[in-house]
Design a protein around this motif. Sequence first.
Motif, short mmCIF file in Angstrom:
data_model
loop_
_atom_site.label_atom_id
_atom_site.label_comp_id
_atom_site.label_asym_id
_atom_site.label_seq_id
_atom_site.Cartn_x
_atom_site.Cartn_y
_atom_site.Cartn_z
N GLU A 1 -10.05 -0.31 1.76
CA GLU A 1 -9.70 -1.57 1.10
C GLU A 1 -8.43 -2.17 1.68
O GLU A 1 -8.28 -3.39 1.74
CB GLU A 1 -9.59 -1.37 -0.43
N GLU A 2 -7.56 -1.30 2.15
CA GLU A 2 -6.33 -1.80 2.78
C GLU A 2 -6.64 -2.47 4.11
O GLU A 2 -6.05 -3.48 4.47
CB GLU A 2 -5.35 -0.65 3.00
N ILE A 3 -7.57 -1.88 4.84
CA ILE A 3 -7.96 -2.49 6.12
C ILE A 3 -8.54 -3.87 5.85
O ILE A 3 -8.18 -4.85 6.52
CB ILE A 3 -9.00 -1.61 6.86
N GLY A 4 -9.39 -3.94 4.84
CA GLY A 4 -9.96 -5.23 4.46
C GLY A 4 -8.88 -6.26 4.19
O GLY A 4 -8.93 -7.39 4.71
N ALA A 5 -7.88 -5.86 3.45
CA ALA A 5 -6.78 -6.78 3.13
C ALA A 5 -6.02 -7.18 4.39
O ALA A 5 -5.64 -8.34 4.57
CB ALA A 5 -5.84 -6.12 2.13
N MET A 6 -5.82 -6.21 5.25
CA MET A 6 -5.01 -6.47 6.44
C MET A 6 -5.73 -7.34 7.47
O MET A 6 -5.09 -7.97 8.30
CB MET A 6 -4.58 -5.15 7.09
N LEU A 7 -7.05 -7.35 7.42
CA LEU A 7 -7.79 -8.14 8.39
C LEU A 7 -7.34 -9.61 8.37
O LEU A 7 -7.14 -10.21 9.42
CB LEU A 7 -9.30 -8.05 8.11
N SER A 8 -7.18 -10.13 7.18
CA SER A 8 -6.73 -11.52 7.11
C SER A 8 -5.22 -11.60 7.30
O SER A 8 -4.71 -12.50 7.97
CB SER A 8 -7.14 -12.15 5.78
#
Lengths: 219, 219
Positions: free
Chosen positions: A20-27
């Motif tokens: 979920e952190e990766i998801g957040a960091m993508l943007s």
Amino acid sequence: MKKYIPILKKTKLFAGVADEEIGAMLSCLDARVRTYKKGEYVHRQGEHLNSITVLVDGELHIQRDDYWGNRTIVNRIAIGELFGEAYAAPESGALLNDVVAVEDSTVIFFDVRRIITVCSSACRFHSMVVQNLFFAISEKNRTLVQKIGHISKRTTREKLISYLSEEAKRQNSASLIIPFNRQQLADFLSVDRSAMSNELCKMRDEGLIEFEKNQFRLL
Amino acid sequence: MKKYIPILKKTKLFAGVADEEIGAMLSCLDARVRTYKKGEYVHRQGEHLNSITVLVDGELHIQRDDYWGNRTIVNRIAIGELFGEAYAAPESGALLNDVVAVEDSTVIFFDVRRIITVCSSACRFHSMVVQNLFFAISEKNRTLVQKIGHISKRTTREKLISYLSEEAKRQNSASLIIPFNRQQLADFLSVDRSAMSNELCKMRDEGLIEFEKNQFRLL
DNA sequence: TCTTTTCTGTTGCAAAAACAACCGATTTGT
DNA sequence: ACAAATCGGTTGTTTTTGCAACAGAAAAGA
């Protein structure tokens, strides 16, 4: 973009970061995906980079062709590895080599400034990514030094032995598979292909090594 | 130890850090000074490092001698530069080369873990040092790639031209002073000294360059 | 499947590099 | 100031490499 999260999780840049952190960091890191056909250039010598490139599929070569068509392969980027860390610093100048897809490849670009500058808010794992980046560049540094060790040997045979032994050590076996064909290996070791091929066969005839295609065995 | 603060201030590691902060960090980072005589080894190949080395006086060579006495100079550390950044990562393995003082030298060692791990309390400038470290390793990375560019050239002449032109570019002048004597330059470019000397003189006779000692001019 | 392209090994030749040995000049150390 | 060591250039010989050209095998593409 979300579909790349499981792949990104396995990359050196996002090791240890939760999905979920990766998801957040993508943007947060302004990630952009792009695919390249075999033979296409991802970057060209002389460009100024402002992104870090993570390879999620395929294979890249960092290389340079001179005026007479001689090619030097400086380094190889495998899936999960990254490129451009060395150009993250503001005054790092122009790119010294070309970056080419040697297979159909998919890369994700991340805005370099947003990685370096730790954002105040959301990204709890950001500092982990910064540390990963540091370790990645650190490892690449050692790889380059090893490569210098190989090509600074005086004869083709010594270069081959140096490279093959290190690869055997890395793969933890006297039997190893190299990620190059003959021409690429020659370009990587900075020698002539035919002379190298010749030398390999001599070494085989002397009982030093065995090989078939890119599978080698040290005896 | 305090007396080194003005010098440390000029190093790549402490660029932009205030005097008093450096003073504070000296103990925080467990700094230790040591001097070496010309020819002494600062580190040896195979060691495991747990410190980062800042050179405050003298000159270091990162080099390796093989079984037959052939020496390879991988890199040169000048005053203010550092060594060991690439071994800061926990699993970075053994040192690949020797580190030798080529002049009487003074170095300061810093505990690597204390640099990486940002301390909670006092050191306000700690994050600046971490960033400096990142930029330093990043720059070294590019230096290594340039060196690979030089030594991957096929002939001694091309290696010399590659090296001298880059040095001219770096010094921003067609007239340049190199930091090596002939033997060292040969070891740096991985060629035979006498062959290189020969080639240099041929190039001079052909009007390509002029030189006297380690002062060169490109024509 | 058949054709075309790429890949690898092989050979001969010319060019270049490594090696060894030497010498004069310069530098270093006492 | 003198002896010893280092440094840079020179030469000749041997070894190695680069280069060019070719051919069979394997792979890719139509």
